[in-house]
Design a protein around this motif. Sequence first.
Motif, PDB file in Angstrom:
ATOM      1  N   LYS A   1     -61.189   2.299  20.099  1.00 41.72           N
ATOM      2  CA  LYS A   1     -62.137   3.364  19.759  1.00 41.72           C
ATOM      3  C   LYS A   1     -62.869   3.824  21.009  1.00 41.72           C
ATOM      4  CE  LYS A   1     -64.857   5.398  16.582  1.00 41.72           C
ATOM      5  NZ  LYS A   1     -64.486   6.676  16.126  1.00 41.72           N
ATOM      6  N   SER A   2     -62.931   5.152  21.204  1.00 36.02           N
ATOM      7  CA  SER A   2     -63.641   5.745  22.328  1.00 36.02           C
ATOM      8  C   SER A   2     -65.116   5.895  21.983  1.00 36.02           C
ATOM      9  CB  SER A   2     -63.044   7.117  22.637  1.00 36.02           C
ATOM     10  OG  SER A   2     -63.891   7.857  23.482  1.00 36.02           O
ATOM     11  N   SER A   3     -65.986   5.574  22.916  1.00 31.28           N
ATOM     12  CA  SER A   3     -67.426   5.728  22.669  1.00 31.28           C
ATOM     13  C   SER A   3     -67.820   7.198  22.617  1.00 31.28           C
ATOM     14  CB  SER A   3     -68.231   4.997  23.750  1.00 31.28           C
ATOM     15  OG  SER A   3     -67.962   5.559  25.017  1.00 31.28           O
ATOM     16  N   THR A   4     -67.045   8.071  23.257  1.00 34.58           N
ATOM     17  CA  THR A   4     -67.335   9.509  23.256  1.00 34.58           C
ATOM     18  C   THR A   4     -66.595  10.249  22.162  1.00 34.58           C
ATOM     19  OG1 THR A   4     -65.530  10.030  24.763  1.00 34.58           O
ATOM     20  CG2 THR A   4     -67.669   9.492  25.755  1.00 34.58           C
ATOM     21  N   GLY A   5     -65.578   9.616  21.579  1.00 33.61           N
ATOM     22  CA  GLY A   5     -64.754  10.278  20.583  1.00 33.61           C
ATOM     23  C   GLY A   5     -63.688  11.165  21.190  1.00 33.61           C
ATOM     24  N   ILE A   6     -63.589  11.169  22.528  1.00 34.66           N
ATOM     25  CA  ILE A   6     -62.601  11.991  23.220  1.00 34.66           C
ATOM     26  C   ILE A   6     -61.425  11.107  23.635  1.00 34.66           C
ATOM     27  CG2 ILE A   6     -62.131  13.420  25.249  1.00 34.66           C
ATOM     28  CD1 ILE A   6     -65.097  14.250  25.175  1.00 34.66           C
ATOM     29  N   TYR A   7     -60.227  11.610  23.388  1.00 32.23           N
ATOM     30  CA  TYR A   7     -59.012  10.849  23.684  1.00 32.23           C
ATOM     31  C   TYR A   7     -58.011  11.699  24.452  1.00 32.23           C
ATOM     32  CZ  TYR A   7     -60.791   7.695  20.110  1.00 32.23           C
ATOM     33  OH  TYR A   7     -61.572   6.838  19.385  1.00 32.23           O
TER      34      TYR A   7
END
Length: 97
Positions: free
Chosen positions: A31-37
Amino acid sequence: MNREFILDNWDGSITEETKIYRICSIRTIKKSSTGIYHIILRGIDGRNLFLDNEDRRVFIEKLLTAKTNGGFNLYGYCLMDNHVHLLMKESEDIGTS
């Protein structure tokens, strides 16, 4: 059932039927802490994902449909013959209950 049928009728969901025709390798990401992948789709064994511009057009069409249905932000993409780069951000609603 052939590849063209799957592409023409694919709504972005993964079913047992589409898994059979999957040509991309997938691995789990944290899981990304920023929600960007940065997502990379690669052809299995280096196989080409796109044989012509029609394949690319269909992919982009399906990607935009999945974006609309999935509610994620698509910041950019790059289509290569045997792989794809996507830069996307999950919506705030994903992962919440």
